[in-house]
Design a protein around this motif. Structure first.
Motif, PDB file in Angstrom:
ATOM      1  N   SER A  35       0.844  -1.186   0.000  1.00 45.53           N
ATOM      2  CA  SER A  35       0.000   0.000   0.000  1.00 45.53           C
ATOM      3  C   SER A  35       0.881   1.238   0.000  1.00 45.53           C
ATOM      4  CB  SER A  35      -0.884  -0.003   1.252  1.00 45.53           C
ATOM      5  OG  SER A  35      -0.072   0.165   2.395  1.00 45.53           O
ATOM      6  N   ASP A  36       0.235   2.390  -0.043  1.00 43.51           N
ATOM      7  CA  ASP A  36       1.000   3.640   0.009  1.00 43.51           C
ATOM      8  C   ASP A  36       1.792   3.742   1.311  1.00 43.51           C
ATOM      9  OD1 ASP A  36      -0.005   4.321  -2.430  1.00 43.51           O
ATOM     10  OD2 ASP A  36      -1.571   5.630  -1.632  1.00 43.51           O
ATOM     11  N   LYS A  37       1.261   3.155   2.385  1.00 48.34           N
ATOM     12  CA  LYS A  37       1.937   3.223   3.684  1.00 48.34           C
ATOM     13  C   LYS A  37       3.158   2.320   3.738  1.00 48.34           C
ATOM     14  CE  LYS A  37      -2.170   4.360   6.321  1.00 48.34           C
ATOM     15  NZ  LYS A  37      -3.085   3.930   7.364  1.00 48.34           N
ATOM     16  N   ALA A  38       3.154   1.228   2.972  1.00 49.45           N
ATOM     17  CA  ALA A  38       4.273   0.281   2.976  1.00 49.45           C
ATOM     18  C   ALA A  38       4.382  -0.384   1.602  1.00 49.45           C
ATOM     19  CB  ALA A  38       4.089  -0.761   4.069  1.00 49.45           C
ATOM     20  N   PRO A  39       4.826   0.377   0.593  1.00 48.01           N
ATOM     21  CA  PRO A  39       4.955  -0.201  -0.740  1.00 48.01           C
ATOM     22  C   PRO A  39       6.085  -1.227  -0.770  1.00 48.01           C
ATOM     23  CG  PRO A  39       5.939   1.969  -0.693  1.00 48.01           C
ATOM     24  CD  PRO A  39       5.285   1.754   0.650  1.00 48.01           C
ATOM     25  N   GLY A  40       6.027  -2.114  -1.725  1.00 48.08           N
ATOM     26  CA  GLY A  40       7.077  -3.118  -1.810  1.00 48.08           C
ATOM     27  C   GLY A  40       7.174  -3.724  -3.192  1.00 48.08           C
ATOM     28  N   GLU A  41       8.007  -4.758  -3.252  1.00 45.07           N
ATOM     29  CA  GLU A  41       8.190  -5.462  -4.513  1.00 45.07           C
ATOM     30  C   GLU A  41       8.581  -6.906  -4.229  1.00 45.07           C
ATOM     31  OE1 GLU A  41      12.442  -4.648  -6.280  1.00 45.07           O
ATOM     32  OE2 GLU A  41      11.659  -2.779  -5.433  1.00 45.07           O
ATOM     33  N   LEU A  42       8.301  -7.764  -5.186  1.00 47.37           N
ATOM     34  CA  LEU A  42       8.668  -9.163  -5.102  1.00 47.37           C
ATOM     35  C   LEU A  42      10.046  -9.318  -5.719  1.00 47.37           C
ATOM     36  CD1 LEU A  42       7.829 -12.131  -4.511  1.00 47.37           C
ATOM     37  CD2 LEU A  42       6.884 -12.185  -6.830  1.00 47.37           C
ATOM     38  N   GLU A  43      11.010  -9.807  -4.943  1.00 47.39           N
ATOM     39  CA  GLU A  43      12.350 -10.052  -5.479  1.00 47.39           C
ATOM     40  C   GLU A  43      12.413 -11.379  -6.207  1.00 47.39           C
ATOM     41  OE1 GLU A  43      16.002  -8.237  -3.261  1.00 47.39           O
ATOM     42  OE2 GLU A  43      14.807  -9.380  -1.825  1.00 47.39           O
ATOM     43  N   SER A  44      11.847 -12.424  -5.588  1.00 45.80           N
ATOM     44  CA  SER A  44      11.850 -13.737  -6.224  1.00 45.80           C
ATOM     45  C   SER A  44      10.769 -14.614  -5.624  1.00 45.80           C
ATOM     46  CB  SER A  44      13.217 -14.414  -6.062  1.00 45.80           C
ATOM     47  OG  SER A  44      13.477 -14.697  -4.701  1.00 45.80           O
ATOM     48  N   ALA A  45      10.309 -15.568  -6.439  1.00 48.28           N
ATOM     49  CA  ALA A  45       9.319 -16.543  -5.994  1.00 48.28           C
ATOM     50  C   ALA A  45       9.672 -17.877  -6.639  1.00 48.28           C
ATOM     51  CB  ALA A  45       7.907 -16.117  -6.388  1.00 48.28           C
ATOM     52  N   ASP A  46      10.126 -18.807  -5.829  1.00 41.35           N
ATOM     53  CA  ASP A  46      10.443 -20.151  -6.290  1.00 41.35           C
ATOM     54  C   ASP A  46       9.377 -21.073  -5.714  1.00 41.35           C
ATOM     55  OD1 ASP A  46      11.584 -22.493  -7.188  1.00 41.35           O
ATOM     56  OD2 ASP A  46      13.196 -22.495  -5.702  1.00 41.35           O
ATOM     57  N   ILE A  47       8.403 -21.436  -6.557  1.00 42.29           N
ATOM     58  CA  ILE A  47       7.259 -22.214  -6.099  1.00 42.29           C
ATOM     59  C   ILE A  47       7.252 -23.560  -6.811  1.00 42.29           C
ATOM     60  CG2 ILE A  47       4.742 -22.298  -5.946  1.00 42.29           C
ATOM     61  CD1 ILE A  47       4.866 -19.164  -5.939  1.00 42.29           C
ATOM     62  N   THR A  48       7.172 -24.624  -6.015  1.00 42.91           N
ATOM     63  CA  THR A  48       7.118 -25.977  -6.559  1.00 42.91           C
ATOM     64  C   THR A  48       5.918 -26.707  -5.955  1.00 42.91           C
ATOM     65  OG1 THR A  48       8.460 -26.962  -4.794  1.00 42.91           O
ATOM     66  CG2 THR A  48       9.657 -26.005  -6.672  1.00 42.91           C
ATOM     67  N   ASP A  49       5.754 -27.964  -6.317  1.00 40.07           N
ATOM     68  CA  ASP A  49       4.675 -28.768  -5.745  1.00 40.07           C
ATOM     69  C   ASP A  49       4.881 -29.029  -4.260  1.00 40.07           C
ATOM     70  OD1 ASP A  49       3.444 -28.914  -8.184  1.00 40.07           O
ATOM     71  OD2 ASP A  49       4.229 -30.904  -8.674  1.00 40.07           O
ATOM     72  N   THR A  50       6.114 -28.901  -3.783  1.00 44.61           N
ATOM     73  CA  THR A  50       6.404 -29.225  -2.385  1.00 44.61           C
ATOM     74  C   THR A  50       6.595 -28.011  -1.489  1.00 44.61           C
ATOM     75  OG1 THR A  50       8.773 -29.418  -2.853  1.00 44.61           O
ATOM     76  CG2 THR A  50       7.442 -31.436  -3.009  1.00 44.61           C
ATOM     77  N   GLY A  51       6.580 -26.804  -2.075  1.00 41.83           N
ATOM     78  CA  GLY A  51       6.748 -25.635  -1.220  1.00 41.83           C
ATOM     79  C   GLY A  51       6.990 -24.347  -1.981  1.00 41.83           C
ATOM     80  N   ALA A  52       7.341 -23.326  -1.223  1.00 45.05           N
ATOM     81  CA  ALA A  52       7.565 -22.002  -1.801  1.00 45.05           C
ATOM     82  C   ALA A  52       8.691 -21.298  -1.047  1.00 45.05           C
ATOM     83  CB  ALA A  52       6.290 -21.171  -1.728  1.00 45.05           C
ATOM     84  N   LYS A  53       9.538 -20.605  -1.796  1.00 43.53           N
ATOM     85  CA  LYS A  53      10.581 -19.744  -1.218  1.00 43.53           C
ATOM     86  C   LYS A  53      10.399 -18.375  -1.843  1.00 43.53           C
ATOM     87  CE  LYS A  53      13.742 -23.442  -0.280  1.00 43.53           C
ATOM     88  NZ  LYS A  53      14.953 -24.133  -0.607  1.00 43.53           N
ATOM     89  N   ILE A  54      10.098 -17.407  -0.987  1.00 49.10           N
ATOM     90  CA  ILE A  54       9.732 -16.075  -1.441  1.00 49.10           C
ATOM     91  C   ILE A  54      10.688 -15.042  -0.840  1.00 49.10           C
ATOM     92  CG2 ILE A  54       7.850 -14.390  -1.501  1.00 49.10           C
ATOM     93  CD1 ILE A  54       7.207 -17.161  -2.843  1.00 49.10           C
ATOM     94  N   ALA A  55      11.076 -14.055  -1.639  1.00 50.36           N
ATOM     95  CA  ALA A  55      11.870 -12.922  -1.152  1.00 50.36           C
ATOM     96  C   ALA A  55      11.149 -11.641  -1.554  1.00 50.36           C
ATOM     97  CB  ALA A  55      13.277 -12.951  -1.734  1.00 50.36           C
ATOM     98  N   LEU A  56      10.896 -10.786  -0.558  1.00 50.78           N
ATOM     99  CA  LEU A  56      10.164  -9.531  -0.756  1.00 50.78           C
ATOM    100  C   LEU A  56      10.965  -8.366  -0.198  1.00 50.78           C
ATOM    101  CD1 LEU A  56       6.943 -10.779   1.034  1.00 50.78           C
ATOM    102  CD2 LEU A  56       7.110 -10.569  -1.405  1.00 50.78           C
ATOM    103  N   ILE A  57      10.725  -7.202  -0.734  1.00 50.54           N
ATOM    104  CA  ILE A  57      11.231  -5.968  -0.131  1.00 50.54           C
ATOM    105  C   ILE A  57      10.014  -5.111   0.174  1.00 50.54           C
ATOM    106  CG2 ILE A  57      12.572  -3.861  -0.408  1.00 50.54           C
ATOM    107  CD1 ILE A  57      14.308  -5.311  -2.426  1.00 50.54           C
TER     108      ILE A  57
END
Length: 166
Positions: A35-57
């Motif tokens: 949101s305007d109060k806390a904007p951000g971006e997705l650095e990476s998303a590694d999603i598989t059938d067994t899980g997810a590894k996400i990096a955000l700023i």
């Protein structure tokens, strides 16, 4: 000394719906924008059938920060978050989360446990550490409270996402 961080959120739907949401890269991209109060971006998303590894700023504009923080870190605050989730069974997932701030002696880390076939419950357990003499504990408590608010906001986002993406 670290401040404990424990919080549980609940969803009106089960693990299958939760897993469907967090397995969609678009979910993470939209969540990261914030949101305007806390904007951000997705650095990476590694999603598989067994899980997810996400990096955000996530960024918090300087004018939204307390003076104790802006006196040490000029400008906007950039928080680097990672979330790692393993889908351990149809009604359970486990993972970790952490957050760091560039240029600040502050870290947050912990575990994520999600359970429930009919209604999903997610328990976060961890700690916040701020290595600043005299005021570190006060800042830790503020960060811990902000993390709990973030968990609640992300729960609300996930429920809305589920409703819009059946």
């Amino acid at each position: 000394m670290a401040t404990k961080l424990q919080h549980t959120i609940e969803f009106p739907f089960g693990m299958a719906a939760y897993r469907k949401a967090i397995s969609d890269p678009e979910y993470w991209s939209t969540l990261a924008v914030g949101s305007d109060k806390a904007p951000g971006e997705l650095e990476s998303a590694d999603i598989t059938d067994t899980g997810a590894k996400i990096a955000l700023i996530q960024k918090i504009p300087a004018d939204k920060l307390p003076s104790a923080v802006t006196s040490m870190i000029p400008g906007d605050l950039a928080i680097h978050r990672t979330v790692s989730i393993e889908f351990t069974s149809d009604d359970r997932s486990a993972g970790t989360f952490d957050a760091t701030v560039n240029g600040a002696p502050a870290t947050t880390s912990g575990t994520i446990e999600a359970t429930g076939s009919e209604k999903c419950s997610i328990a976060f357990a961890g700690e916040v550490t701020v290595r600043i003499p005299l005021i570190g504990g006060k800042i830790e408590k503020m960060i811990a409270e902000n993390m709990r608010t973030l968990f609640e906001a992300e729960r609300d986002f996930t429920i809305a996402w589920h409703d819009e993406h059946p």
